[in-house]
Design a protein around this motif. Structure first.
Motif, PDB file in Angstrom:
ATOM      1  N   VAL A  29       0.844  -1.211   0.000  1.00 37.61           N
ATOM      2  CA  VAL A  29       0.000   0.000   0.000  1.00 37.61           C
ATOM      3  C   VAL A  29       0.872   1.252   0.000  1.00 37.61           C
ATOM      4  CG1 VAL A  29      -1.682   1.334   1.326  1.00 37.61           C
ATOM      5  CG2 VAL A  29      -1.938  -1.153   1.133  1.00 37.61           C
ATOM      6  N   ILE A  30       1.955   1.228   0.774  1.00 31.90           N
ATOM      7  CA  ILE A  30       2.862   2.389   0.843  1.00 31.90           C
ATOM      8  C   ILE A  30       3.508   2.649  -0.516  1.00 31.90           C
ATOM      9  CG2 ILE A  30       5.052   3.214   1.796  1.00 31.90           C
ATOM     10  CD1 ILE A  30       4.250   1.928   4.447  1.00 31.90           C
ATOM     11  N   ILE A  31       3.944   1.584  -1.203  1.00 28.43           N
ATOM     12  CA  ILE A  31       4.543   1.738  -2.530  1.00 28.43           C
ATOM     13  C   ILE A  31       3.544   2.353  -3.500  1.00 28.43           C
ATOM     14  CG2 ILE A  31       5.431   0.470  -4.524  1.00 28.43           C
ATOM     15  CD1 ILE A  31       6.717  -1.487  -2.570  1.00 28.43           C
ATOM     16  N   TRP A  32       2.304   1.875  -3.449  1.00 24.94           N
ATOM     17  CA  TRP A  32       1.257   2.411  -4.336  1.00 24.94           C
ATOM     18  C   TRP A  32       1.046   3.904  -4.080  1.00 24.94           C
ATOM     19  CZ3 TRP A  32      -4.178   2.792  -2.255  1.00 24.94           C
ATOM     20  CH2 TRP A  32      -4.988   3.479  -3.149  1.00 24.94           C
ATOM     21  N   LEU A  33       0.846   4.283  -2.818  1.00 24.61           N
ATOM     22  CA  LEU A  33       0.594   5.690  -2.500  1.00 24.61           C
ATOM     23  C   LEU A  33       1.822   6.556  -2.778  1.00 24.61           C
ATOM     24  CD1 LEU A  33      -1.429   5.311   0.832  1.00 24.61           C
ATOM     25  CD2 LEU A  33      -2.309   5.820  -1.459  1.00 24.61           C
ATOM     26  N   TYR A  34       2.997   6.008  -2.530  1.00 23.90           N
ATOM     27  CA  TYR A  34       4.244   6.746  -2.756  1.00 23.90           C
ATOM     28  C   TYR A  34       4.353   7.182  -4.212  1.00 23.90           C
ATOM     29  CZ  TYR A  34       9.333   7.487  -3.126  1.00 23.90           C
ATOM     30  OH  TYR A  34      10.587   8.001  -3.368  1.00 23.90           O
ATOM     31  N   TYR A  35       4.197   6.241  -5.137  1.00 26.50           N
ATOM     32  CA  TYR A  35       4.338   6.570  -6.559  1.00 26.50           C
ATOM     33  C   TYR A  35       3.119   7.322  -7.093  1.00 26.50           C
ATOM     34  CZ  TYR A  35       8.638   3.924  -7.273  1.00 26.50           C
ATOM     35  OH  TYR A  35       9.937   3.496  -7.235  1.00 26.50           O
ATOM     36  N   ALA A  36       1.921   6.852  -6.739  1.00 27.86           N
ATOM     37  CA  ALA A  36       0.711   7.464  -7.302  1.00 27.86           C
ATOM     38  C   ALA A  36       0.537   8.905  -6.844  1.00 27.86           C
ATOM     39  CB  ALA A  36      -0.510   6.632  -6.929  1.00 27.86           C
ATOM     40  N   LEU A  37       0.791   9.162  -5.564  1.00 27.58           N
ATOM     41  CA  LEU A  37       0.612  10.521  -5.046  1.00 27.58           C
ATOM     42  C   LEU A  37       1.715  11.461  -5.538  1.00 27.58           C
ATOM     43  CD1 LEU A  37      -0.481   9.816  -1.349  1.00 27.58           C
ATOM     44  CD2 LEU A  37      -1.889  10.769  -3.189  1.00 27.58           C
ATOM     45  N   LEU A  38       2.969  11.018  -5.481  1.00 28.13           N
ATOM     46  CA  LEU A  38       4.077  11.899  -5.864  1.00 28.13           C
ATOM     47  C   LEU A  38       4.108  12.164  -7.364  1.00 28.13           C
ATOM     48  CD1 LEU A  38       7.009  10.682  -3.564  1.00 28.13           C
ATOM     49  CD2 LEU A  38       5.620  12.752  -3.359  1.00 28.13           C
ATOM     50  N   SER A  87      -5.332   8.542 -10.862  1.00 30.95           N
ATOM     51  CA  SER A  87      -5.731   7.258 -11.449  1.00 30.95           C
ATOM     52  C   SER A  87      -4.738   6.810 -12.528  1.00 30.95           C
ATOM     53  CB  SER A  87      -7.141   7.362 -12.036  1.00 30.95           C
ATOM     54  OG  SER A  87      -7.190   8.341 -13.058  1.00 30.95           O
ATOM     55  N   LYS A  88      -4.242   7.760 -13.341  1.00 28.32           N
ATOM     56  CA  LYS A  88      -3.271   7.404 -14.376  1.00 28.32           C
ATOM     57  C   LYS A  88      -1.921   7.025 -13.755  1.00 28.32           C
ATOM     58  CE  LYS A  88      -5.162   9.967 -18.309  1.00 28.32           C
ATOM     59  NZ  LYS A  88      -4.914  11.024 -19.318  1.00 28.32           N
ATOM     60  N   ALA A  89      -1.560   7.702 -12.662  1.00 21.89           N
ATOM     61  CA  ALA A  89      -0.319   7.348 -11.970  1.00 21.89           C
ATOM     62  C   ALA A  89      -0.425   5.949 -11.354  1.00 21.89           C
ATOM     63  CB  ALA A  89      -0.008   8.379 -10.889  1.00 21.89           C
ATOM     64  N   THR A  90      -1.636   5.612 -10.873  1.00 21.70           N
ATOM     65  CA  THR A  90      -1.870   4.272 -10.338  1.00 21.70           C
ATOM     66  C   THR A  90      -1.773   3.227 -11.449  1.00 21.70           C
ATOM     67  OG1 THR A  90      -3.301   5.119  -8.563  1.00 21.70           O
ATOM     68  CG2 THR A  90      -3.530   2.788  -9.164  1.00 21.70           C
ATOM     69  N   LYS A  91      -2.375   3.524 -12.590  1.00 22.01           N
ATOM     70  CA  LYS A  91      -2.314   2.607 -13.731  1.00 22.01           C
ATOM     71  C   LYS A  91      -0.862   2.409 -14.178  1.00 22.01           C
ATOM     72  CE  LYS A  91      -3.637   2.172 -18.589  1.00 22.01           C
ATOM     73  NZ  LYS A  91      -4.321   2.813 -19.730  1.00 22.01           N
ATOM     74  N   ARG A  92      -0.105   3.496 -14.191  1.00 21.31           N
ATOM     75  CA  ARG A  92       1.311   3.418 -14.583  1.00 21.31           C
ATOM     76  C   ARG A  92       2.079   2.485 -13.648  1.00 21.31           C
ATOM     77  NH1 ARG A  92       5.856   6.011 -16.695  1.00 21.31           N
ATOM     78  NH2 ARG A  92       7.580   6.150 -15.214  1.00 21.31           N
ATOM     79  N   LEU A  93       1.799   2.583 -12.339  1.00 22.43           N
ATOM     80  CA  LEU A  93       2.480   1.727 -11.371  1.00 22.43           C
ATOM     81  C   LEU A  93       2.099   0.260 -11.569  1.00 22.43           C
ATOM     82  CD1 LEU A  93       4.208   1.255  -8.857  1.00 22.43           C
ATOM     83  CD2 LEU A  93       2.176   1.724  -7.475  1.00 22.43           C
ATOM     84  N   LEU A  94       0.816  -0.007 -11.794  1.00 24.23           N
ATOM     85  CA  LEU A  94       0.372  -1.387 -11.986  1.00 24.23           C
ATOM     86  C   LEU A  94       1.036  -2.011 -13.217  1.00 24.23           C
ATOM     87  CD1 LEU A  94      -3.439  -1.063 -11.166  1.00 24.23           C
ATOM     88  CD2 LEU A  94      -1.645  -2.059  -9.735  1.00 24.23           C
ATOM     89  N   VAL A  95       1.077  -1.247 -14.300  1.00 21.17           N
ATOM     90  CA  VAL A  95       1.727  -1.739 -15.517  1.00 21.17           C
ATOM     91  C   VAL A  95       3.212  -1.950 -15.272  1.00 21.17           C
ATOM     92  CG1 VAL A  95       2.290  -1.182 -17.911  1.00 21.17           C
ATOM     93  CG2 VAL A  95       0.023  -0.661 -17.025  1.00 21.17           C
ATOM     94  N   ARG A  96       3.800  -1.047 -14.498  1.00 23.31           N
ATOM     95  CA  ARG A  96       5.229  -1.156 -14.178  1.00 23.31           C
ATOM     96  C   ARG A  96       5.517  -2.423 -13.376  1.00 23.31           C
ATOM     97  NH1 ARG A  96       8.671   3.423 -10.842  1.00 23.31           N
ATOM     98  NH2 ARG A  96      10.588   2.220 -10.573  1.00 23.31           N
ATOM     99  N   LEU A  97       4.662  -2.730 -12.412  1.00 27.76           N
ATOM    100  CA  LEU A  97       4.860  -3.937 -11.606  1.00 27.76           C
ATOM    101  C   LEU A  97       4.783  -5.192 -12.462  1.00 27.76           C
ATOM    102  CD1 LEU A  97       2.777  -3.057  -8.404  1.00 27.76           C
ATOM    103  CD2 LEU A  97       5.264  -3.102  -8.639  1.00 27.76           C
TER     104      LEU A  97
END
Length: 278
Positions: free
Chosen positions: A41-50, A79-89
């Protein structure tokens, strides 16, 4: 404008250092399974928020002078930053193959850049969408992308089988042991002497438990969900099984008031050693 793979690599290493520190702090307070969930959860919020903030960058990217933009040069939404992280993972989980493909790309795009339609550029650069040539449709899904995704899926399955599932089973075993210990403490309030004097058998303490029935062969034993609890002269014994089917025993002593754990197998003894019992 488009940054080198090495700048992005060092930005990632800075972010990784942040996560290592966070993991170390969490490990002092939480068990292994909970640490994994909280860290995710921290990794998700870290990348998506920043990356959706005015910085447009994680701490590592910020320190390396980078920022993330969409294909029109605008700031990403959450939402796009979250999508970017999911694709990155997904694309980078297979030994970061998707990351290092940027070294051979004209616009320094990684696989997750391409699939999320985003770019990493210099912090002070002005992105002109007219300077970017859209790839032809058949280049969007390359053989390398497919191979990377398949490798990622295999990696995830292996991770679930050999890491996540065992950790989940250990967590379940500890929760079950804690539940049994609570029931032993509750059962200890009904001393065998009182039950024998009343000649009522264990029915008087059976009422305190859900999912337990009398053992027809032994009136001093209750068969409960996942364990068996027996009244003895010097205390109460509960027998249960671990996820790997090895048996262990918890014993509540009337004399000391303490609960001890024991087992005959190596797996059971190791489990007992990991418990913190009152």
């Amino acid at each position: 404008m488009y940054v080198s793979i090495w700048k992005r690599f060092w930005a990632f290493m800075i972010d990784l250092a942040v996560f290592v520190v966070v993991f170390f702090l969490l490990a002092q307070m939480l068990n292994d399974f909970t640490v994994s969930l909280v860290l995710l959860v921290i990794i998700w919020l870290y990348y998506a928020l920043l990356e959706s903030s005015p910085w447009q960058a994680s701490l590592g990217k910020r320190l390396m002078g980078l920022k993330v933009v969409d294909k029109r040069g605008r700031r990403l939404s959450f939402s796009k930053a979250t999508k970017r992280l999911l694709v990155r993972l997904v694309t980078n989980i297979a030994f970061y193959i998707g990351f290092f493909t940027a070294a051979f790309d004209k616009h320094k795009e990684t696989l997750h850049d391409k699939m999320s339609h985003s770019f990493v550029i210099s912090k002070d650069a002005e992105f002109n969408p007219d300077d970017y040539e859209e790839p032809t449709p058949h280049h969007d899904l390359t053989l390398l992308t497919v191979a990377s995704v398949l490798a990622a899926l295999i990696f995830v399955l292996l991770l679930l089988r050999w890491v996540v599932l065992p950790q989940y089973q250990k967590f379940g075993d500890r929760v079950n042991a804690a539940h049994i210990a609570d029931n032993l403490n509750l059962a200890a309030k009904n001393r065998p002497s009182r039950l024998q004097e009343a000649k009522e058998g264990p029915e008087i303490w059976l009422k305190s438990y859900s999912g337990c029935i009398n053992n027809p062969k032994d009136p001093q034993t209750l068969d409960c969900n996942g364990y068996r609890m027996t009244l003895q002269e010097d205390g109460i014994c509960a027998v249960s099984q671990l996820a790997d089917w090895h048996e262990y025993k918890l014993f509540k002593s009337y004399a000391t008031g303490k609960i001890t754990c024991s087992g005959e197998s190596k797996s059971a003894r190791k489990f007992c050693a990991s418990l913190s019992l009152p």
